[in-house]
Design a protein around this motif. Sequence first.
Motif, PDB file in Angstrom:
ATOM      1  N   GLY A   1       0.868  -1.284   0.106  1.00 39.41           N
ATOM      2  CA  GLY A   1      -0.006   0.108   0.088  1.00 39.41           C
ATOM      3  C   GLY A   1       0.843   1.301  -0.036  1.00 39.41           C
ATOM      4  O   GLY A   1       0.513   2.211  -0.747  1.00 39.41           O
ATOM      5  N   PHE A   2       1.817   1.212   0.956  1.00 43.35           N
ATOM      6  CA  PHE A   2       2.752   2.622   0.804  1.00 43.35           C
ATOM      7  C   PHE A   2       3.510   2.692  -0.285  1.00 43.35           C
ATOM      8  O   PHE A   2       3.815   3.812  -0.653  1.00 43.35           O
ATOM      9  CB  PHE A   2       3.640   2.474   2.241  1.00 43.35           C
ATOM     10  CG  PHE A   2       2.950   2.655   3.155  1.00 43.35           C
ATOM     11  CD1 PHE A   2       2.146   3.929   3.451  1.00 43.35           C
ATOM     12  CD2 PHE A   2       2.909   1.825   4.297  1.00 43.35           C
ATOM     13  CE1 PHE A   2       1.513   4.214   4.713  1.00 43.35           C
ATOM     14  CE2 PHE A   2       2.153   2.018   5.465  1.00 43.35           C
ATOM     15  CZ  PHE A   2       1.472   3.149   5.850  1.00 43.35           C
ATOM     16  N   ILE A   3       4.152   1.536  -0.866  1.00 41.07           N
ATOM     17  CA  ILE A   3       4.994   1.525  -2.098  1.00 41.07           C
ATOM     18  C   ILE A   3       4.316   2.553  -3.215  1.00 41.07           C
ATOM     19  O   ILE A   3       4.765   3.082  -3.885  1.00 41.07           O
ATOM     20  CB  ILE A   3       5.659   0.124  -2.349  1.00 41.07           C
ATOM     21  CG1 ILE A   3       6.399  -0.154  -1.330  1.00 41.07           C
ATOM     22  CG2 ILE A   3       6.201  -0.032  -3.898  1.00 41.07           C
ATOM     23  CD1 ILE A   3       7.147  -1.589  -1.548  1.00 41.07           C
ATOM     24  N   TYR A   4       2.979   2.034  -3.430  1.00 41.88           N
ATOM     25  CA  TYR A   4       2.077   2.157  -4.669  1.00 41.88           C
ATOM     26  C   TYR A   4       1.139   3.237  -4.177  1.00 41.88           C
ATOM     27  O   TYR A   4       0.123   3.396  -4.762  1.00 41.88           O
ATOM     28  CB  TYR A   4       1.441   1.106  -5.061  1.00 41.88           C
ATOM     29  CG  TYR A   4       2.497   0.063  -5.844  1.00 41.88           C
ATOM     30  CD1 TYR A   4       2.836   0.035  -7.220  1.00 41.88           C
ATOM     31  CD2 TYR A   4       3.027  -1.042  -5.234  1.00 41.88           C
ATOM     32  CE1 TYR A   4       3.753  -0.629  -7.961  1.00 41.88           C
ATOM     33  CE2 TYR A   4       3.949  -1.901  -5.933  1.00 41.88           C
ATOM     34  CZ  TYR A   4       4.506  -1.635  -7.172  1.00 41.88           C
ATOM     35  OH  TYR A   4       5.055  -2.390  -7.424  1.00 41.88           O
ATOM     36  N   MET A   5       1.421   3.928  -3.055  1.00 39.99           N
ATOM     37  CA  MET A   5       0.430   4.794  -2.454  1.00 39.99           C
ATOM     38  C   MET A   5       0.030   5.847  -3.626  1.00 39.99           C
ATOM     39  O   MET A   5       0.927   6.507  -4.203  1.00 39.99           O
ATOM     40  CB  MET A   5       0.990   5.563  -1.155  1.00 39.99           C
ATOM     41  CG  MET A   5       0.045   6.428  -0.631  1.00 39.99           C
ATOM     42  SD  MET A   5       0.704   7.002   0.902  1.00 39.99           S
ATOM     43  CE  MET A   5      -0.605   8.180   1.552  1.00 39.99           C
ATOM     44  N   LYS A   6      -1.199   6.020  -4.144  1.00 35.38           N
ATOM     45  CA  LYS A   6      -1.627   7.233  -4.664  1.00 35.38           C
ATOM     46  C   LYS A   6      -1.334   6.817  -6.083  1.00 35.38           C
ATOM     47  O   LYS A   6      -1.546   7.610  -6.957  1.00 35.38           O
ATOM     48  CB  LYS A   6      -1.235   8.406  -4.318  1.00 35.38           C
ATOM     49  CG  LYS A   6      -1.719   9.175  -3.071  1.00 35.38           C
ATOM     50  CD  LYS A   6      -1.157  10.391  -2.536  1.00 35.38           C
ATOM     51  CE  LYS A   6      -1.637  10.996  -1.168  1.00 35.38           C
ATOM     52  NZ  LYS A   6      -1.288  12.203  -1.117  1.00 35.38           N
ATOM     53  N   SER A   7      -0.925   5.873  -6.549  1.00 40.26           N
ATOM     54  CA  SER A   7      -0.663   5.408  -7.854  1.00 40.26           C
ATOM     55  C   SER A   7      -1.809   4.885  -8.782  1.00 40.26           C
ATOM     56  O   SER A   7      -1.559   5.076 -10.190  1.00 40.26           O
ATOM     57  CB  SER A   7       0.495   4.149  -7.951  1.00 40.26           C
ATOM     58  OG  SER A   7      -0.058   3.130  -7.485  1.00 40.26           O
ATOM     59  N   GLY A   8      -2.755   4.590  -8.174  1.00 43.05           N
ATOM     60  CA  GLY A   8      -3.962   4.156  -8.997  1.00 43.05           C
ATOM     61  C   GLY A   8      -3.656   2.833  -9.698  1.00 43.05           C
ATOM     62  O   GLY A   8      -4.331   2.342 -10.541  1.00 43.05           O
ATOM     63  N   ASN A   9      -2.726   2.118  -9.409  1.00 41.65           N
ATOM     64  CA  ASN A   9      -1.928   0.939 -10.041  1.00 41.65           C
ATOM     65  C   ASN A   9      -3.229  -0.383  -9.817  1.00 41.65           C
ATOM     66  O   ASN A   9      -2.951  -1.092  -8.677  1.00 41.65           O
ATOM     67  CB  ASN A   9      -0.648   0.546  -9.643  1.00 41.65           C
ATOM     68  CG  ASN A   9      -0.182  -0.753 -10.275  1.00 41.65           C
ATOM     69  OD1 ASN A   9      -0.807  -1.895 -10.749  1.00 41.65           O
ATOM     70  ND2 ASN A   9       1.142  -0.528 -10.765  1.00 41.65           N
ATOM     71  N   LYS A  10      -3.869  -0.518 -10.366  1.00 39.00           N
ATOM     72  CA  LYS A  10      -5.025  -1.462 -10.460  1.00 39.00           C
ATOM     73  C   LYS A  10      -4.561  -2.874 -10.318  1.00 39.00           C
ATOM     74  O   LYS A  10      -5.230  -3.872  -9.738  1.00 39.00           O
ATOM     75  CB  LYS A  10      -6.308  -1.360 -11.380  1.00 39.00           C
ATOM     76  CG  LYS A  10      -6.909  -0.131 -11.516  1.00 39.00           C
ATOM     77  CD  LYS A  10      -8.270   0.058 -12.184  1.00 39.00           C
ATOM     78  CE  LYS A  10      -8.716   1.320 -12.252  1.00 39.00           C
ATOM     79  NZ  LYS A  10      -9.299   1.812 -10.927  1.00 39.00           N
ATOM     80  N   THR A  11      -3.494  -3.356 -11.217  1.00 40.54           N
ATOM     81  CA  THR A  11      -2.938  -4.589 -11.088  1.00 40.54           C
ATOM     82  C   THR A  11      -2.367  -4.910  -9.706  1.00 40.54           C
ATOM     83  O   THR A  11      -2.836  -6.065  -9.113  1.00 40.54           O
ATOM     84  CB  THR A  11      -1.645  -4.630 -12.090  1.00 40.54           C
ATOM     85  OG1 THR A  11      -2.004  -4.370 -13.320  1.00 40.54           O
ATOM     86  CG2 THR A  11      -1.033  -6.063 -11.995  1.00 40.54           C
TER      87      THR A  11
ATOM     88  N   ALA B   1      -7.230   0.981  -0.469  1.00 38.84           N
ATOM     89  CA  ALA B   1      -7.648   2.343  -0.454  1.00 38.84           C
ATOM     90  C   ALA B   1      -6.199   3.422  -0.437  1.00 38.84           C
ATOM     91  O   ALA B   1      -6.465   4.378  -1.186  1.00 38.84           O
ATOM     92  CB  ALA B   1      -8.170   2.658   0.932  1.00 38.84           C
ATOM     93  N   LEU B   2      -5.197   3.024  -0.107  1.00 41.79           N
ATOM     94  CA  LEU B   2      -3.672   3.905  -0.335  1.00 41.79           C
ATOM     95  C   LEU B   2      -3.403   3.817  -1.680  1.00 41.79           C
ATOM     96  O   LEU B   2      -2.985   4.825  -2.274  1.00 41.79           O
ATOM     97  CB  LEU B   2      -2.690   3.355   0.735  1.00 41.79           C
ATOM     98  CG  LEU B   2      -2.862   3.463   1.976  1.00 41.79           C
ATOM     99  CD1 LEU B   2      -1.886   2.695   2.901  1.00 41.79           C
ATOM    100  CD2 LEU B   2      -2.906   4.875   2.535  1.00 41.79           C
TER     101      LEU B   2
ATOM    102  N   ASP C   1      -7.525   7.988  -5.258  1.00 43.13           N
ATOM    103  CA  ASP C   1      -8.572   8.849  -5.911  1.00 43.13           C
ATOM    104  C   ASP C   1      -9.989   8.222  -6.098  1.00 43.13           C
ATOM    105  O   ASP C   1     -10.860   8.883  -6.027  1.00 43.13           O
ATOM    106  CB  ASP C   1      -8.039   9.380  -7.197  1.00 43.13           C
ATOM    107  CG  ASP C   1      -7.074  10.176  -7.381  1.00 43.13           C
ATOM    108  OD1 ASP C   1      -6.899  10.879  -6.249  1.00 43.13           O
ATOM    109  OD2 ASP C   1      -5.964  10.259  -7.964  1.00 43.13           O
ATOM    110  N   ASP C   2      -9.932   6.989  -5.810  1.00 43.01           N
ATOM    111  CA  ASP C   2     -11.328   6.091  -5.914  1.00 43.01           C
ATOM    112  C   ASP C   2     -11.996   6.090  -4.688  1.00 43.01           C
ATOM    113  O   ASP C   2     -13.048   5.507  -4.573  1.00 43.01           O
ATOM    114  CB  ASP C   2     -10.965   4.745  -6.472  1.00 43.01           C
ATOM    115  CG  ASP C   2     -10.334   4.573  -7.884  1.00 43.01           C
ATOM    116  OD1 ASP C   2     -10.712   5.741  -8.477  1.00 43.01           O
ATOM    117  OD2 ASP C   2      -9.856   3.695  -8.371  1.00 43.01           O
ATOM    118  N   VAL C   3     -11.372   6.640  -3.681  1.00 44.36           N
ATOM    119  CA  VAL C   3     -12.003   6.314  -2.256  1.00 44.36           C
ATOM    120  C   VAL C   3     -13.269   7.587  -2.055  1.00 44.36           C
ATOM    121  O   VAL C   3     -12.692   8.899  -2.362  1.00 44.36           O
ATOM    122  CB  VAL C   3     -10.897   6.650  -1.119  1.00 44.36           C
ATOM    123  CG1 VAL C   3     -11.764   6.654   0.073  1.00 44.36           C
ATOM    124  CG2 VAL C   3     -10.002   5.460  -0.938  1.00 44.36           C
TER     125      VAL C   3
END
Length: 223
Positions: free
Chosen positions: A37-47, A77-78, A82-84
């Motif tokens: 979650g922290f590594i990809y925070m706010k990335s929106g990476n759906k994979t 969520a992290l 933007d989807d939250v």
Amino acid sequence: MCAKTSESSGNEKCSSVYEGDSINTDVTAPGATLALGFIYMKSGNKTIASAISLPDTHFLLEYVRPDFLMLRVIARALILWDDVKPSKAWVESQLPVAVQTAYGKMRELAQKISQQTTSSSMNQDKEFDRQAVRLIYTHVIAGACFSIGLRFAGTSNRDAAAAIFERVMELRDLRDGSDTVSCALRPAAPVLEMCLGCAAVSLAMVLAGTGDLETLRLLKVLR
């Protein structure tokens, strides 16, 4: 310092260091989930988000501890920041469909029992583990509230506060209620207290610095 307990217990592995065929996921899973979650925070990476998505069947849910499901909701969520959305619908969307359906059946059955309209056949319904459904529901709801709390921390967003407030009241009623429905849906007391506290902290995060009297009254009642 990590060490194997004895030569006779060859199947037991160190809980902190990888030792070969298997690792203790009860120890490693929470940190790994939040790390993603922290590594990809706010990335929106759906994979990456799909890799920690919640199972959608009762069979698969049996392989994941309920408290780990809460961490998965928060980590997703992290990543999908933007989807939250600050809404009741978003909170409910975090629940697996199987759990939503089962929880609804449990509520309906409890209501019919309280009205003395249920049949004996309904009492024999064993389609799912009711205790597991209770635990999963409360943990996922708490995780969704905490996700909204993180996303809208300090914003005093009224929609976010209202969505969390409703869930705090729901969990409070589960804890304090003595009616048939509350008794049927109530998980173990320590779990319920933890999830209720998590939801209350989430509400405080959103309304931090506002001095909101309604929330302060609620927190006083909870304590």
